[in-house]
Write a protein that holds these residues in place. Structure first.
Motif, PDB file in Angstrom:
ATOM      1  N   HIS A  65      -7.536  -0.217   7.923  1.00  0.00           N
ATOM      2  CA  HIS A  65      -8.063  -0.536   6.590  1.00  0.00           C
ATOM      3  C   HIS A  65      -7.436  -1.815   6.044  1.00  0.00           C
TER       4      HIS A  65
ATOM      5  N   GLU B 214       3.133  11.643   6.730  1.00  0.00           N
ATOM      6  CA  GLU B 214       1.899  11.081   7.301  1.00  0.00           C
ATOM      7  C   GLU B 214       1.847  11.372   8.798  1.00  0.00           C
TER       8      GLU B 214
ATOM      9  N   THR C 255      -5.078   4.503  10.907  1.00  0.00           N
ATOM     10  CA  THR C 255      -6.228   4.276  10.013  1.00  0.00           C
ATOM     11  C   THR C 255      -5.862   3.345   8.861  1.00  0.00           C
ATOM     12  N   THR C 256      -4.665   3.517   8.313  1.00  0.00           N
ATOM     13  CA  THR C 256      -4.226   2.651   7.210  1.00  0.00           C
ATOM     14  C   THR C 256      -4.084   1.206   7.685  1.00  0.00           C
TER      15      THR C 256
ATOM     16  N   LEU D 224       4.250  -0.613   4.305  1.00  0.00           N
ATOM     17  CA  LEU D 224       3.996   0.821   4.443  1.00  0.00           C
ATOM     18  C   LEU D 224       5.324   1.526   4.692  1.00  0.00           C
TER      19      LEU D 224
ATOM     20  N   ILE E  14       0.851  -1.188   0.000  1.00  0.00           N
ATOM     21  CA  ILE E  14       0.000   0.000   0.000  1.00  0.00           C
ATOM     22  C   ILE E  14       0.888   1.241   0.000  1.00  0.00           C
TER      23      ILE E  14
ATOM     24  N   GLU F 111      -3.090   8.784  10.767  1.00  0.00           N
ATOM     25  CA  GLU F 111      -3.240   8.249   9.405  1.00  0.00           C
ATOM     26  C   GLU F 111      -2.608   6.856   9.306  1.00  0.00           C
TER      27      GLU F 111
ATOM     28  N   TYR G  39      -5.621   4.099  -3.545  1.00  0.00           N
ATOM     29  CA  TYR G  39      -5.583   3.550  -2.188  1.00  0.00           C
ATOM     30  C   TYR G  39      -6.675   2.476  -2.056  1.00  0.00           C
TER      31      TYR G  39
ATOM     32  N   VAL H 250      -0.149   6.420   3.111  1.00  0.00           N
ATOM     33  CA  VAL H 250      -1.511   6.650   3.585  1.00  0.00           C
ATOM     34  C   VAL H 250      -2.350   7.285   2.484  1.00  0.00           C
ATOM     35  N   GLN H 251      -3.669   7.234   2.622  1.00  0.00           N
ATOM     36  CA  GLN H 251      -4.592   7.657   1.552  1.00  0.00           C
ATOM     37  C   GLN H 251      -4.342   9.102   1.108  1.00  0.00           C
TER      38      GLN H 251
ATOM     39  N   TYR I  60      -1.472   9.607  -1.423  1.00  0.00           N
ATOM     40  CA  TYR I  60      -1.417   8.837  -2.677  1.00  0.00           C
ATOM     41  C   TYR I  60      -1.179   9.712  -3.911  1.00  0.00           C
TER      42      TYR I  60
END
Ligand code: SF4
Length: 310
Positions: free
Chosen positions: A218, A207, A214-215, A201, A161, A211, A178, A164-165, A168
């Motif tokens: 997810h 970040e 949260t990643t 990651l 990934i 965050e 993401y 973090v979103q 991206y």
């Protein structure tokens, strides 16, 4: 760059005979490695241990992520013999666990899935007992390409990934998303009950701790079971700058958090990369249960036919 290079990122450059042997094997078989292309800080240590992460489908990527030093452009690589050469390199290095990665090949109808699957099968065939970890791009979330790779039965399926979103758009090539990354991991889980699902990651790109949490939530919700968390290091002036040097203590906290969130295996630290010491997960009861028990072969779930919306 956030100030002076911290002491925890300084370490002796490993060298010695085995580094040379690994180099000879890789070059002798005309193979590319992400160790070299991505200028990995662990190359000395890994090659001294006689391990390397082979990068298949050439050393030119059709995508251009801001953190990556792998050359981007129009690939010309087309070599049907490569899978067998990778299998021979694994045998020559005596690897018990082979990590294979790939550039993105959006120029190929199947995104290179057939070649990757052929490589996994060739390694398994020539090296019985060697486990294979495949680190792939996203095949534009095409279920057919994903099925093709998973049907070759890699023991570990990995898609990073990376960040973090919120970051991206700045860090990942625009063809990545993401949500698409999470969907790909979830699809792999649904289709292959045996494969261990993994991601990685990079930190230090700006970040926040929230965050990162949260990643991880997810990823865990997307059935990712193994997570690697490491410090981003700028390969050259052409790649995006480091925004922060995350302390070893912060990494320890993220590793503990990952276990609290239900990951089966988590490793976090300044030098951690998805292929770094990746064989360690195989020494866990979790992996033994998964890879051992599944020999019985539970039924495979059907993947949705329609293309996943990003
Ligand atoms: S997809 Fe991105 S990270 Fe992967 S090799 Fe290409 S440019 Fe690098």
């Amino acid at each position: 760059m956030p100030g002076k290079f911290p002491e925890w990122l300084r370490r002796p450059w490993a060298s010695g005979e085995t580094v040379g042997l690994t180099k000879d094997i890789v070059e002798g078989l005309r193979l590319h490695t992400v160790c070299q292309s991505a200028r990995c800080p662990n190359i000395g240590e890994c090659w001294a241990k006689g391990t390397a992460t082979v990068m298949v489908l050439g050393d030119t990527c059709t995508r251009n992520c801001a953190f990556c030093s792998v050359p981007s452009g129009k690939p010309t690589f087309d070599d049907a013999e490569e899978p067998q050469r990778v299998a021979e390199a694994v045998r020559s290095m005596g690897l018990k666990h082979a990590v294979i990665t790939t550039v993105a090949r959006d120029d190929l109808p199947d995104g290179g899935a057939g070649h990757i699957a052929g490589t996994i099968r060739a390694v398994h065939a020539l090296n019985p007992g060697t486990t294979v970890e495949i680190l792939v791009s996203d095949f534009q979330n095409e279920p057919g390409a994903l099925r093709c790779v998973l049907d070759a039965e890699p023991e570990i399926f990995c898609h990073n990934i990376e960040t973090v979103q919120r970051l991206y758009p700045a860090i990942r090539d625009r063809r990545f998303s993401y949500g698409g990354a999470l969907d790909l991991l979830r699809m792999a889980r649904d289709y292959s009950p045996r494969a261990i699902i993994k991601s990685a990651l990079m930190l230090g790109l700006g970040e926040t701790a929230q965050e990162v949490e949260t990643t991880l939530e997810h990823l865990s919700a997307a059935s990712c079971e193994v997570i690697c968390i490491g410090q981003y290091l700028q390969p050259s002036q052409r790649q995006t700058e480091v925004r922060e040097f995350v302390t070893p203590r912060q990494f320890e906290d993220y590793e503990s958090l990952a276990y609290e969130l239900g990951f089966a295996f988590a490793v976090a630290g300044p030098f951690v990369r998805s292929s770094y010491r990746s064989e360690e997960v195989l020494e866990t009861d979790f992996a033994r249960r998964r890879l051992g028990a599944a020999e019985a072969g539970p039924e495979r779930a059907q993947l949705p036919a329609e293309k996943i919306q990003r």
